[in-house]
Design an enzyme around this catalytic site. Sequence first.
Site, PDB file in Angstrom:
ATOM      1  N   ASP A  43      -7.420  -3.617  -5.357  1.00  0.00           N
ATOM      2  CA  ASP A  43      -6.926  -2.372  -5.028  1.00  0.00           C
ATOM      3  C   ASP A  43      -5.540  -2.302  -5.233  1.00  0.00           C
ATOM      4  OD1 ASP A  43      -8.465  -4.643  -3.665  1.00  0.00           O
ATOM      5  OD2 ASP A  43      -8.596  -3.306  -1.618  1.00  0.00           O
TER       6      ASP A  43
ATOM      7  N   ASP B  19       0.403  -1.022   0.212  1.00  0.00           N
ATOM      8  CA  ASP B  19       0.079  -0.096   0.418  1.00  0.00           C
ATOM      9  C   ASP B  19       1.150   0.597  -0.350  1.00  0.00           C
ATOM     10  OD1 ASP B  19      -2.516  -1.130   0.190  1.00  0.00           O
ATOM     11  OD2 ASP B  19      -2.013  -1.945   2.229  1.00  0.00           O
TER      12      ASP B  19
END
Length: 389
Positions: free
Chosen positions: A173, A113
Amino acid sequence: MKIYTFLIMLLISVFSFNCYSQFQPKSNTIDKKIQLKFINLLEFPIDSNAIPRTMNVSSGNIKKVASKDWTSGFFSGNLWQIYQLTGDDRFKVKAALWNSFIEKEKFNGKTHDMGFKVYCSFGKGLQVEKNEKYQAIIIKSAQTLITRFNSKIGAIRSWDHNKESWDFPVIIDNMLNLELLFEASKLSGDTKFKDIAIQHANTTLKNHFRVDNSCFHVVDYDTITGAVKKRGTHQGFNDQSSWARGQSWAVYGFTMAYRYTKNKEYLKQAEATAKYYINNKNMPNDGIPYWDFNDTAIPNSPKDASSAAVMASALVELYTFTKNKDYLKYANKVIATLSTDKYLLNESVKGPFILDHSTGNWPKKDEIDQPIVYADYYFLEAIIRKQAL
């Protein structure tokens, strides 16, 4: 150093306190109800280990996270974007301070991330001003992120947890973290970041989508052969369902990847998944989807404003490449809907958020029908992108 930081924080706090009563939004293109919520973000107490993520509206309890949390970059990103919308320097000053708490994540190779944390904060800062330090942080973060790349699979590993369940999981994602890599190549002149981003996008394009152009949440790969082991979900209703935010990540990710590569296959997939989403039989009339299109409890399921916000931002950009007015029509509808009292955080609630009614992780019954920081981020981005048209 600690004393220096404390003094800066104190001066900013005093400066902000003295100016609160003089808050005058400078943009006439944003609903006044939205602009008045900006002050709640400015007032939020500065704490390096207490970055706002979500809140329980009933109790008023705010969930706060440290920089290692995947959502840590969104709050400063929101402040940068509010500065872009208002021109009020106080938001710029606060955004830079919140950014400083995230810098150490450039060394954190335990997560995919990096884009969400670093690019949504420092990247937004770069949109506001040329800052060589921010550029260096983005490049170093990209160097850290690509250590998770597996050339046999052609993708960046998403998670390290639940090793008993997955060998090499890649989630949809992860497409959004590629923007960090594309930008790092532009800033550094080193094409390796872009090359890895393209390989990851190609692998995702090949393996994440169904015949109807909806996407799986998680694809697990065999690290020996590089082959797909299984497809499923971690946050959706079931392995074959269409998790709403996952569909938004897909459209946003491949639209963004097209921006950097002009690969028509990326644009084709973004359009196909966008049409699946917009025209879904279970899409409510107001354009804000239920958290998963296949939840059997619909229409008594929680909605997900964050999914709608991500999609709206993606579709404004997709419109610029395709000139398909259906995309802009839906984006405008979502922006208008989210700007109503039904979706704005109630004015009696003094939390550092703009929107309510997002769904974080339904299977874990976590962050259900609550304000969530990334919903605000993509909502603001959608407004800015729309204004840029």
